[in-house]
Design a protein around this motif. Structure first.
Motif, mmCIF file in Angstrom:
data_model
loop_
_atom_site.group_PDB
_atom_site.id
_atom_site.type_symbol
_atom_site.label_atom_id
_atom_site.label_comp_id
_atom_site.label_asym_id
_atom_site.label_seq_id
_atom_site.Cartn_x
_atom_site.Cartn_y
_atom_site.Cartn_z
ATOM 1 N N ASP A 128 6.201 5.893 0.573
ATOM 2 C CA ASP A 128 7.173 5.047 -0.107
ATOM 3 C C ASP A 128 7.117 3.640 0.487
ATOM 4 N N LEU A 129 6.430 2.746 -0.204
ATOM 5 C CA LEU A 129 6.206 1.404 0.327
ATOM 6 C C LEU A 129 7.489 0.593 0.499
ATOM 7 N N SER A 130 8.466 0.806 -0.366
ATOM 8 C CA SER A 130 9.708 0.037 -0.259
ATOM 9 C C SER A 130 10.456 0.393 1.022
ATOM 10 N N MET A 131 10.469 1.683 1.387
ATOM 11 C CA MET A 131 11.141 2.105 2.609
ATOM 12 C C MET A 131 10.349 1.681 3.842
ATOM 13 N N VAL A 132 9.030 1.709 3.750
ATOM 14 C CA VAL A 132 8.180 1.295 4.871
ATOM 15 C C VAL A 132 8.396 -0.182 5.177
ATOM 16 N N LYS A 133 8.544 -0.990 4.144
ATOM 17 C CA LYS A 133 8.784 -2.424 4.350
ATOM 18 C C LYS A 133 10.100 -2.642 5.093
ATOM 19 N N TYR A 134 11.087 -1.840 4.750
ATOM 20 C CA TYR A 134 12.414 -1.993 5.346
ATOM 21 C C TYR A 134 12.404 -1.714 6.857
ATOM 22 N N ILE A 135 11.604 -0.749 7.285
ATOM 23 C CA ILE A 135 11.664 -0.346 8.697
ATOM 24 C C ILE A 135 10.529 -0.912 9.546
ATOM 25 N N SER A 136 9.412 -1.324 8.941
ATOM 26 C CA SER A 136 8.207 -1.654 9.715
ATOM 27 C C SER A 136 8.068 -3.126 10.062
ATOM 28 N N ASP A 137 7.475 -3.395 11.221
ATOM 29 C CA ASP A 137 7.102 -4.756 11.615
ATOM 30 C C ASP A 137 5.735 -5.100 11.028
ATOM 31 N N ARG A 138 4.804 -4.152 11.144
ATOM 32 C CA ARG A 138 3.468 -4.314 10.550
ATOM 33 C C ARG A 138 3.136 -3.060 9.762
ATOM 34 N N ILE A 139 2.241 -3.226 8.781
ATOM 35 C CA ILE A 139 1.890 -2.100 7.911
ATOM 36 C C ILE A 139 0.375 -1.994 7.785
ATOM 37 N N GLY A 140 -0.123 -0.769 7.913
ATOM 38 C CA GLY A 140 -1.526 -0.470 7.660
ATOM 39 C C GLY A 140 -1.626 0.383 6.405
ATOM 40 N N VAL A 141 -2.537 0.030 5.495
ATOM 41 C CA VAL A 141 -2.707 0.763 4.239
ATOM 42 C C VAL A 141 -3.974 1.611 4.330
ATOM 43 N N MET A 142 -3.819 2.928 4.115
ATOM 44 C CA MET A 142 -4.960 3.847 4.203
ATOM 45 C C MET A 142 -5.423 4.298 2.831
ATOM 46 N N TYR A 143 -6.750 4.452 2.718
ATOM 47 C CA TYR A 143 -7.332 4.986 1.484
ATOM 48 C C TYR A 143 -8.536 5.839 1.863
ATOM 49 N N PHE A 144 -8.473 7.116 1.556
ATOM 50 C CA PHE A 144 -9.555 8.062 1.834
ATOM 51 C C PHE A 144 -10.082 7.957 3.263
ATOM 52 N N GLY A 145 -9.169 8.027 4.221
ATOM 53 C CA GLY A 145 -9.557 8.103 5.628
ATOM 54 C C GLY A 145 -9.830 6.779 6.299
ATOM 55 N N LYS A 146 -9.746 5.685 5.552
ATOM 56 C CA LYS A 146 -10.033 4.367 6.131
ATOM 57 C C LYS A 146 -8.835 3.431 5.974
ATOM 58 N N LEU A 147 -8.703 2.511 6.913
ATOM 59 C CA LEU A 147 -7.690 1.469 6.816
ATOM 60 C C LEU A 147 -8.279 0.344 5.979
ATOM 61 N N VAL A 148 -7.638 0.028 4.843
ATOM 62 C CA VAL A 148 -8.204 -1.005 3.953
ATOM 63 C C VAL A 148 -7.501 -2.355 4.104
ATOM 64 N N GLU A 149 -6.261 -2.340 4.657
ATOM 65 C CA GLU A 149 -5.548 -3.601 4.857
ATOM 66 C C GLU A 149 -4.499 -3.424 5.944
ATOM 67 N N LEU A 150 -4.294 -4.482 6.725
ATOM 68 C CA LEU A 150 -3.298 -4.452 7.802
ATOM 69 C C LEU A 150 -2.708 -5.850 7.961
ATOM 70 N N ALA A 151 -1.366 -5.931 7.943
ATOM 71 C CA ALA A 151 -0.704 -7.236 8.070
ATOM 72 C C ALA A 151 0.759 -7.043 8.438
ATOM 73 N N ASP A 152 1.419 -8.138 8.788
ATOM 74 C CA ASP A 152 2.867 -8.086 8.988
ATOM 75 C C ASP A 152 3.518 -7.628 7.686
ATOM 76 N N SER A 153 4.651 -6.970 7.813
ATOM 77 C CA SER A 153 5.318 -6.378 6.653
ATOM 78 C C SER A 153 5.555 -7.380 5.526
ATOM 79 N N ASP A 154 6.184 -8.509 5.822
ATOM 80 C CA ASP A 154 6.471 -9.506 4.782
ATOM 81 C C ASP A 154 5.201 -10.092 4.185
#
Length: 310
Positions: free
Chosen positions: A212-238
């Motif tokens: 749930d991306l909306s809830m992750v944004k609310y609690i996280s400082d940084r977010i990593g996005v995974m797709y099929f075992g790999k990290l495809v993007e990583l950045a500060d939440s905002d």
């Protein structure tokens, strides 16, 4: 959030043998750091490998390859009983399903006190009881609940019990594996707010796994996005929400509903097609802007930078 790295993931792989010839690459070469006091959100659709990542970090699974460094020490190298015991006290996990993660034959008192007993953190029964009462109060329950069994509680209350059990050994780092996905929407915010409150009070560090991306944004400082075992993007939440770059991240964000009928009527869903990626070279994790990383080829890297400029 400090600049001290509490957890370092280097080339982490978790492959599972399926039958004689087939191999499932659940986690395939992850690299990221988690800093002391932050909440690092790990998101992706079901089956992308995010829960397997959490379970490998805490050693419920032995890694196929790579390193997990906790406070500078390789977790995968810990073999002696005393080393593992110390590690298990410092790192705890809150599980996805509050129904199956609690032993139905144990009272709340014994469930929460199990860690205290294993690590010898209390001297006698009176201290044990007092500590459990204190933990129940910390998570918004009361001492009368200590004599009850898990089936006597609602889903939200059971997840609070799971949080109390994790807190009992006073860990520094907690892996929250989809801790709200099995709960009613009305209860989800309560549990997330409790986690934020506990982090502020106790200086905890979280790996928060969810879809749930909306809830992750609310609690996280940084977010990593995974797709099929790999990290495809990583950045500060905002930053990730304002300037998503990878097509898969854009597709996830386009699926978030908003309580606005006009917006919902005109919302355009973005579908992700992995076949549209450049295949001329192996993609690498590259920094397209300060602290914003994307898995891409050289050609895609230039295109993404141009897109941000435009």
């Amino acid at each position: 959030m400090s600049e001290e790295k509490l957890l370092e993931i280097k080339g982490l792989k978790q492959h599972f043998q399926v039958g004689r010839k087939s191999v499932v690459k659940a986690v395939d070469g992850l690299n990221f750091d988690i800093y002391k006091g932050e909440t690092f959100g790990l998101v992706g659709e079901s089956g992308c490998g995010k829960s397997t990542t959490g379970r490998t970090i805490i050693r419920l699974y032995e890694a196929t390859d790579g390193e997990v460094l906790f406070k500078g020490e390789n977790v995968q190298g810990k073999k002696s009983k005393s080393e593992l015991k110390k590690f298990n006290q410092q790192m705890q996990m809150i599980f996805q399903d509050p129904y199956s993660s609690l032993n139905p034959r144990m009272t709340v008192m014994d469930i929460i006190a199990e860690g205290l007993d294993i690590h010898g953190l209390v001297k006698n029964d009176a201290e044990r009881k007092e500590k459990v009462f204190e933990l129940l109060e910390t998570v918004g329950l009361n001492k009368d609940h200590a004599t009850r069994y898990p089936h006597e509680f609602s889903g939200g209350q059971r997840q609070r019990l799971g949080i109390a059990r994790a807190l009992a050994v006073e860990p520094e780092f907690i892996i929250a594996d989809e801790p709200i996905s099995a709960l009613d929407v009305s209860i989800q915010a309560q549990v997330v707010n409790l986690l934020k409150k506990l982090q502020a009070e106790k200086g905890l560090t979280y790996l928060f796994i969810a879809h749930d991306l909306s809830m992750v944004k609310y609690i996280s400082d940084r977010i990593g996005v995974m797709y099929f075992g790999k990290l495809v993007e990583l950045a500060d939440s905002d930053e990730l929400y304002k300037n998503p770059i990878h097509p898969y991240t854009k597709s996830l964000l386009s699926a978030i509903p908003l309580p606005d009928p006009d917006y919902e009527r005109n919302r355009t869903r973005i579908s992700y097609d992995p076949s549209q990626h450049d295949t001329s070279e192996e993609p690498e994790f590259r920094e397209v802007r300060p602290n914003h990383w994307v898995l891409c080829t050289t050609k895609e890297f230039e295109a993404y930078k141009q897109e941000l400029q435009d």
